[in-house]
Design an enzyme around this catalytic site. Sequence first.
Site, PDB file in Angstrom:
ATOM      1  CB  SER A 164      -0.950  -0.044   1.201  1.00  0.00           C
ATOM      2  OG  SER A 164      -1.923   0.959   1.143  1.00  0.00           O
ATOM      3  CG  ASP A 222      -5.349  -3.483  -4.368  1.00  0.00           C
ATOM      4  OD1 ASP A 222      -5.897  -2.443  -3.982  1.00  0.00           O
ATOM      5  OD2 ASP A 222      -4.229  -3.859  -3.970  1.00  0.00           O
ATOM      6  CG  HIS A 279      -5.397  -2.186  -0.741  1.00  0.00           C
ATOM      7  ND1 HIS A 279      -4.247  -2.046  -1.509  1.00  0.00           N
ATOM      8  CD2 HIS A 279      -5.169  -1.469   0.396  1.00  0.00           C
ATOM      9  CE1 HIS A 279      -3.387  -1.269  -0.884  1.00  0.00           C
ATOM     10  NE2 HIS A 279      -3.924  -0.915   0.285  1.00  0.00           N
TER      11      HIS A 279
END
Length: 296
Positions: A164, A222, A279
């Site tokens: 991320s 994602d 994600h």
Amino acid sequence: MRSFTLLLVFLTYSQARVILDPISFATYDDGVARNTFFPLAAAAYSSNPQTCLSAKFTNSQLRRQLNVQCDAGGKNDICSAYTALLPDNKAIVISFRGTQGFLQLLEEADKSVFQSQSQWIAGGKVSKYFGDAFNTLWNAGMKDDVNNLIHKYPTFEVWVTGHSLGGSMASLAASYIVANKIITGDKVKLITYGQPRTGTTPFAVAHDAQMAYSYRVTHNRDIVPHIPNEGMEDYKHHKAEVFYKESMKAGATFKVCSSADESNDCSNGLLITASVSDHLTYFTKDVSQWGEAGCN
């Protein structure tokens, strides 16, 4: 000699779960991404990364974990990273923590974060938010740790990773140490997970030229790798995307898209890319929870 070279290429292609990148001649290995770099990325979510490191790597040594305010904007977001040594793997590790909570994820997606850009040492521009976060961590002690470790272990590779937000900072870290000649690009390995777009097209082009071993792993729908929208303020991903459509279980199929920085053959080809769940979950693990639990 030519026949021998062709044989080597054929054998490389024949390896199970290994794909030869025809552009850079680096190889993406599912096992390395899943069992080596992924635990290193997840460990950054732990208040004690050594727990994960000890569970997965013999003789691993945490050098330091750093926690800083992500930017100077008065917000209380904390960015975190650690450095470590893996003597048995002959590797120095730089790993960055990802998004802490959904509110910070929303802040990263805010247009103001991406509209404010800063010049990058290797070329192009990057999100000022990401650049400030990396620079603050670097100057808070990471610089000293990395320089000391490379000086002490000059033959070791440098492995850089993150999930991320951590993926963007990892991307910048790998680029930075090569641009500053701290180490040569052939000794850097970068794998990120669910990385948002980090910089402009010139940044992506410069990044591509710095190191061969650079992979952005993406999971199905994602949403974060598609933030901000492609082309907004000239944002573009660097190479090379490794796309797992739907399943990321052991043995799952994947595609390496290395012919272009972004390709419709990978996640850009999906009609809908709006999953937060995809994600948060990579290789069937909730990344942050797995890291916090010691990678067990």
